[in-house]
Design an enzyme around this catalytic site. Structure first.
Site, PDB file in Angstrom:
ATOM      1  N   SER A 174       0.827  -1.206   0.000  1.00 12.19           N
ATOM      2  CA  SER A 174       0.000   0.000   0.000  1.00 12.19           C
ATOM      3  C   SER A 174       0.867   1.264   0.000  1.00 12.19           C
ATOM      4  O   SER A 174       1.635   1.480  -0.928  1.00 12.19           O
ATOM      5  CB  SER A 174      -0.962  -0.038   1.189  1.00 12.19           C
ATOM      6  OG  SER A 174      -1.950   0.947   1.073  1.00 12.19           O
ATOM      7  N   ASP A 277      -9.808  -4.371  -5.043  1.00  7.31           N
ATOM      8  CA  ASP A 277      -9.110  -3.207  -4.499  1.00  7.31           C
ATOM      9  C   ASP A 277      -9.358  -1.997  -5.392  1.00  7.31           C
ATOM     10  O   ASP A 277      -9.176  -2.067  -6.615  1.00  7.31           O
ATOM     11  CB  ASP A 277      -7.610  -3.506  -4.418  1.00  7.31           C
ATOM     12  CG  ASP A 277      -6.812  -2.410  -3.748  1.00  7.31           C
ATOM     13  OD1 ASP A 277      -7.405  -1.424  -3.262  1.00  7.31           O
ATOM     14  OD2 ASP A 277      -5.572  -2.541  -3.709  1.00  7.31           O
TER      15      ASP A 277
END
Length: 335
Positions: A174, A277
């Site tokens: 991330s 996502d």
């Protein structure tokens, strides 16, 4: 009787709440866990060290069981996720993830505890992570030159005794994957006193990239919707003074003002995305752009069906998480 309720200045739910008195509630953080001289499941040892007191940068080191006392291992410098504003190198989920990865890959991992926004807005985290890379590089005893910077650094025996500085990797999830990209770009422009001559590979899992305009040919919403999205709100929160805003090259590496990705300073690249996502399309486009730019290294995309952001960190016992961790380990084991 006066109210004791604090006034909220900013909140990005479900992640954070910032109050007008400057205090911060981080709502999704995993609990912190201690180190271990030998994890019962993997045998991996861990310890916490201070990289620098000023600035305050620390790290958690992970060492797999050794075959012999003088064994040399590839070095993985890891950057945790959390939107630059929460989570930690000492959190239970990242600790579990790295225990598993280090055990399988047989690497020595340095998980960097960089400073977080809003107390320390970007680009502080980037500078902390570059400093940490310099610190790791300073342990290369095969290099004869010494500089003044070295005199201020306390050497870490795990790195001096077991680090193989011919095999240095970067990894992150991330926001940490975003940091990996930016460290690889910086490495190609600024040497580390020639202590690390090359980055053997870098993996980016679910990288945090964004932009003001939807990607051409993607399923992303219109620009107005992107402006209200969580990735955009988080970036404006952690880097309010970013030149170019959400199109700054640090968050939008395929934007109009971004430098060529041919400047990536690593030999191999693995990008992992997840079907559910919101960042998936950005990760895929980044991978395509690297392939198209003339970069000389090897690039691979891993696209996992049915999963959401950071599943390998948050749900490490799932079968898909185990498979992804094994794939990352394989990436680190290729010479």
């Amino acid at each position: 009787m006066a109210s004791t309720t604090k006034e909220i200045a900013t909140e990005i739910l479900p992640f954070m709440r910032v109050y007008k008195d400057g205090s911060v509630d981080r709502l999704l953080e995993s609990p912190l866990v201690p180190t271990s001289p030998g994890d019962p499941e993997t045998g991996v040892s861990s310890k916490d060290i201070s990289i620098s007191l000023n600035p305050a940068i620390s790290a958690r080191l992970f060492l797999p069981p050794l075959n012999h006392n003088n064994q040399k291992l590839p070095v993985l410098v890891y950057f945790h996720g959390g939107g630059f504003c929460f989570e930690s190198a000492f959190s239970s989920d990242h600790h579990r993830f790295l225990n598993s990865l280090v055990s399988q890959a047989k690497v020595l991992a340095v998980s960097v505890e960089y400073r977080l926004a809003p107390e320390y807005p970007l680009p502080v985290a980037y500078e902390d992570c570059w400093y940490a890379l310099q610190w790791v590089a300073s342990h290369n005893s095969n290099h004869d030159d010494r500089d003044d910077h070295d005199q201020d650094i306390t050497k870490e025996t795990w790195l001096t005794n077991h680090g193989d500085f011919e095999k240095v990797f970067l990894g992150g999830d991330s926001a940490g994957a975003n940091i990996v990209h930016n460290m690889a770009m910086r490495f190609s422009k600024e040497d580390l006193n020639n202590r690390i001559k090359s980055i053997s590979g870098a993996f980016l899992t679910h990288p945090y990239f964004w932009g003001s305009e939807p990607l051409v040919g993607s399923s992303e919403p219109c620009a107005e919707e992107l402006a209200k999205s969580i990735p955009r709100l988080v970036w404006d929160f952690v880097y309010p003074c970013a030149p170019g805003g959400v199109d700054n090259p640090m968050i939008n590496p395929v934007g109009p003002d971004a430098p060529s990705l041919a400047g990536l300073g690593c030999e191999r690249l693995l990008v992992s995305v997840a079907e559910k996502d919101v960042l998936r399309e950005r990760g895929r486009r980044y991978c395509e752009a690297v392939r198209e730019c003339g970069w000389k290294g090897e690039v691979e995309l891993v696209d996992v069906e049915g999963e959401n952001h950071a599943f390998q960190i948050l749900f490490g016992e799932s079968e898909n998480a185990k498979r992804l961790i094994t794939r990352l380990a394989e990436f680190l084991m290729i010479n």
